[in-house]
Design a protein around this motif. Sequence first.
Motif, PDB file in Angstrom:
ATOM      1  N   GLU A 199      28.258 -34.037 -48.482  1.00 60.41           N
ATOM      2  CA  GLU A 199      28.080 -33.753 -47.044  1.00 60.41           C
ATOM      3  C   GLU A 199      28.779 -34.803 -46.190  1.00 60.41           C
ATOM      4  N   MET A 202      14.209 -29.662 -47.472  1.00 59.75           N
ATOM      5  CA  MET A 202      15.527 -29.334 -48.041  1.00 59.75           C
ATOM      6  C   MET A 202      16.435 -30.557 -47.958  1.00 59.75           C
ATOM      7  N   HIS A 260      22.205 -27.042 -48.408  1.00 61.74           N
ATOM      8  CA  HIS A 260      21.869 -28.245 -47.643  1.00 61.74           C
ATOM      9  C   HIS A 260      22.382 -29.495 -48.325  1.00 61.74           C
ATOM     10  N   THR A 282      14.475 -26.454 -39.896  1.00 62.08           N
ATOM     11  CA  THR A 282      15.145 -25.861 -41.064  1.00 62.08           C
ATOM     12  C   THR A 282      14.373 -24.637 -41.567  1.00 62.08           C
ATOM     13  N   ALA A 338       8.456 -31.666 -44.550  1.00 58.74           N
ATOM     14  CA  ALA A 338       9.433 -32.725 -44.255  1.00 58.74           C
ATOM     15  C   ALA A 338      10.714 -32.117 -43.704  1.00 58.74           C
ATOM     16  N   GLY A 392      19.587 -37.380 -42.270  1.00 57.73           N
ATOM     17  CA  GLY A 392      18.830 -36.814 -43.388  1.00 57.73           C
ATOM     18  C   GLY A 392      19.191 -37.407 -44.740  1.00 57.73           C
ATOM     19  N   ARG A 393      20.489 -37.375 -45.097  1.00 53.27           N
ATOM     20  CA  ARG A 393      20.861 -37.791 -46.455  1.00 53.27           C
ATOM     21  C   ARG A 393      20.844 -39.307 -46.636  1.00 53.27           C
ATOM     22  N   LYS A 433      24.557 -20.685 -42.001  1.00 48.09           N
ATOM     23  CA  LYS A 433      23.280 -20.446 -41.298  1.00 48.09           C
ATOM     24  C   LYS A 433      23.427 -19.274 -40.321  1.00 48.09           C
ATOM     25  N   VAL A 466      28.098 -26.602 -42.283  1.00 44.62           N
ATOM     26  CA  VAL A 466      26.850 -26.031 -42.792  1.00 44.62           C
ATOM     27  C   VAL A 466      26.396 -24.891 -41.877  1.00 44.62           C
ATOM     28  N   GLN A 520      24.576 -34.852 -52.778  1.00 49.08           N
ATOM     29  CA  GLN A 520      24.491 -34.505 -51.348  1.00 49.08           C
ATOM     30  C   GLN A 520      25.158 -35.573 -50.492  1.00 49.08           C
ATOM     31  N   GLU A 553      27.840 -32.795 -40.560  1.00 42.93           N
ATOM     32  CA  GLU A 553      27.987 -31.747 -41.570  1.00 42.93           C
ATOM     33  C   GLU A 553      28.404 -30.471 -40.824  1.00 42.93           C
ATOM     34  N   LYS A 603      13.792 -33.447 -40.776  1.00 47.44           N
ATOM     35  CA  LYS A 603      14.242 -34.310 -39.678  1.00 47.44           C
ATOM     36  C   LYS A 603      14.333 -33.512 -38.387  1.00 47.44           C
ATOM     37  N   SER A 604      15.018 -32.372 -38.472  1.00 49.82           N
ATOM     38  CA  SER A 604      15.222 -31.563 -37.263  1.00 49.82           C
ATOM     39  C   SER A 604      13.958 -30.807 -36.877  1.00 49.82           C
ATOM     40  N   GLY A 605      13.107 -30.549 -37.867  1.00 50.59           N
ATOM     41  CA  GLY A 605      11.902 -29.758 -37.605  1.00 50.59           C
ATOM     42  C   GLY A 605      12.211 -28.297 -37.390  1.00 50.59           C
TER      43      GLY A 605
HETATM   44  O1  LIG Z   1      15.665 -32.534 -42.645  1.00 54.39           O
HETATM   45  P1  LIG Z   1      16.155 -31.252 -42.063  1.00 54.39           P
HETATM   46  O2  LIG Z   1      16.481 -31.344 -40.615  1.00 54.39           O
HETATM   47  O3  LIG Z   1      15.204 -30.138 -42.360  1.00 54.39           O
HETATM   48  O4  LIG Z   1      17.509 -30.895 -42.782  1.00 54.39           O
HETATM   49  C1  LIG Z   1      17.572 -30.701 -44.156  1.00 54.39           C
HETATM   50  C2  LIG Z   1      18.991 -30.751 -44.628  1.00 54.39           C
HETATM   51  O5  LIG Z   1      19.741 -29.757 -43.983  1.00 54.39           O
HETATM   52  C3  LIG Z   1      21.017 -30.256 -43.598  1.00 54.39           C
HETATM   53  O6  LIG Z   1      20.987 -30.516 -42.249  1.00 54.39           O
HETATM   54  C4  LIG Z   1      22.079 -29.283 -43.877  1.00 54.39           C
HETATM   55  O7  LIG Z   1      21.670 -28.027 -43.459  1.00 54.39           O
HETATM   56  C5  LIG Z   1      21.140 -31.553 -44.376  1.00 54.39           C
HETATM   57  O8  LIG Z   1      22.077 -32.396 -43.815  1.00 54.39           O
HETATM   58  C6  LIG Z   1      19.734 -32.026 -44.314  1.00 54.39           C
HETATM   59  O9  LIG Z   1      19.483 -33.058 -45.217  1.00 54.39           O
END
Ligand SMILES: O=P(O)(O)OC[C@H]1O[C@](O)(CO)[C@@H](O)[C@@H]1O
Length: 568
Positions: free
Chosen positions: A280, A84, A479, A140, A134, A196-197, A378, A374, A276, A371, A136-138
Amino acid sequence: MDSPKRVKLLRPSKLTDDEKKKILSAILAKDPSVFTKDSEIQKVIKNRLGWVDASQRMRSKLPEIKEFASQVKDKFSEIVLCGMGGSSLFPLALAKIFGPEEGWPNFHVLDTTDPEEVAKIEEKDLKKTLFIIASKSGTTIETITQFRYFWEKIAKQTDNPGSHFVAITDEGTPLHREGEEKGFLKLFLNPEDVGGRYAALTYVGLVPGALMGLDIERFLEKAEEMQEACSPDIPWELNPAAWLSEYMAEHFFLGQDKLTVLADPLLRPFSLWIEQLVAESLGKEFTGIVPIVGETPGSPTVYGPDRVFVYLGLRGRQDLYHRLFSDLKDAGFPLKQYFLDDYYELGAECYRWELAVALCGVWLGLNPFDEPDVIRAKKKTKEVLDTFVKTGDFPVEFYVDDDLNVGFLYAGGLKVQYPRLRAVVKKLLYETPPWGYFAFLPFLPYSSEVEEIFTDLRTLLRGRRQCSTIMGFGPRYLHSIGQLFKGGPRSGRFFIFTRKGRRDNQIIPDFGFTFWDLEFAQAYGDFQALSEDNRPVIHIHLTDNYIEELRKFYQFMEEVTRLTEDDT
Ligand SMILES: O=P(O)(O)OC[C@H]1O[C@](O)(CO)[C@@H](O)[C@@H]1O
C-alpha cells in the motif's frame, strides 16, 4: 510523463552519507518536505508521521490498557476483533504467533465478509463474547456491517449490548460517535497522526496484545531499541532500517522489484503485515515494489531474475533453510537475513519496516502514506450493491465452462475467439512476461484445504513459468496488496474466485443485503476495477462444492501450463 506531485527518483547509492542522513533526520523530525514539494500533500503527510514516536507516546496509555484487560479477562470467554488491513493484520499476527496466554479468552480476528467465517463467530456463546470494532476511519464496510450484524444478535440476548463492544478508532469518526451513543464498554481513541498500516504499536496492536495476556510493554521496549539503532547518528550501513531501505530500493532500480519475504513458519503470519505495509505504501503511480509473501521456499531454478529476498527467522532455528539459502546466494540472488531473539522482537521489526518503507518512499519518489487506488474497487462494489438492492439481482452473467462446469468471466485485454476457459487461461499465460506475477484471489472461507490448493497452484506456476505468485483471500487483500494490483506496475495477472453459498438468514441490519451479497459484490467490483484499468483478470465462479472444483482447477492448470510450456 512524471506527475507534478512526484519528486524525482533518488538512488541512495548515489548520495553521500551526509545527504542520506539529512533525509533520515527529516523523516524522524516529522518533516514531510522530503516526500513531496506539494504543500497541500505535505500537510496530509505531516499528519501521517506519528508512528515515528508512537512507542513513546503509547507508554503513558499502558496502565489504561492493562487495567481494561484485567477487568474483562474473566467476564468473556471469546474476543472477536472486527477490522481490516491495518486495523487487523498485526492483531492477527499476534493471535497466530503467540495466541492467548493460559487463562485469557480465545481470540478471533474477523477480517472477511465470508458467510462461513461470519457463521463461525455466530456459533460462539455470544453472551460471553466481547467485540472489538477496530477502524481508523470508522467507515470501512466490512467492519461496520459486522458491527451492525453482531450488535443486533447481542441485543436480542442481553439487556446491555454496549457492554459487549469496544471500539478502536480516531476521535470524531462515525464509529466514535455511535460508540458513545450506544454506550460501548470502552472507546480507545487512537492518535490521529498514525495511518492504518503504521498503527501496529498503537491501541490497534496493544489492546489485542493485552487481551491475549501478552507483555505489551516489551513490544514498545523492543521498538524503542530499534528506534535508537536507527538514529541518524548511527553510520548508514549499520542502521537497520536505512540499510534495509537501500537494499530494497537499489535492487528495485536494477529491475528486481519482487521483494520476496521468506519467514520461519513460526513467524509467517507477520509477513501479511509486511505485505500490506510495502504494497500500500510503495505500489502506486504504475510502479512500485511488489512484496511476495507466503510462497513455499524453492530451489534457485524456480526463481526469475526479478527476485530479491529477505528472510525473517528465529535465533536458535538458523539452520532451518540453511541449504536453500546458500544455494540462493551461490546462484547470485540477493538475500538479507534477520534473526529475532524472541517473538517480542516483532515490535522492533514493526519499527524497522515502517522506517525502511518510508525511506523507500523518498527513493522511489512516491507518497508512502496514501492508498489512492483502493477507492476504485470500493466504488464499483457500491454500484453493484446498489443495483442488487434495487433489483434483487446482480448485473453479472457468467460464461459456463464445459470442462470444469464453473462460471467464468475475463477482461483486461484478454481476447479469445470463443469464450472457453482453457483458451482464456492459455492466452493469459502466453501474455505474461517473465517479470510478471500471478495473483490468486479467493473470496472463500479461510480453510486449510483452500490454502493448500492455492499453495500448490503457486508452486506449480512458479515452477513452470519462473514467475512470482501471490495469494490473497478476499476481501482481506483489498485493504492490503489490492492497492498495488490496481495502482502498481502492470505486471499482475489476476484470478478471482467466488462461490455460490448465499445464506439468506445473514441479512445485515440497515444494509438490506447478506454477507454473501457483499462478498460477491466486492469480488466482482474488484474484477471491474482491474478490467477497467486493462489489467488481465479472470473471475471464476464456483458452486458450493468449491473445494472439489478447486482441485479440478489445479489439474486443469497442470495441463494448461504443460501445454503452454511445450509451445514456448
Ligand atoms: O482502519 P480502517 O479505516 O477501517 O481501514 C482499514 C484498511 O483499509 C484501507 O484504508 C484500505 O481500504 C487500509 O489502508 C486500512 O488499513
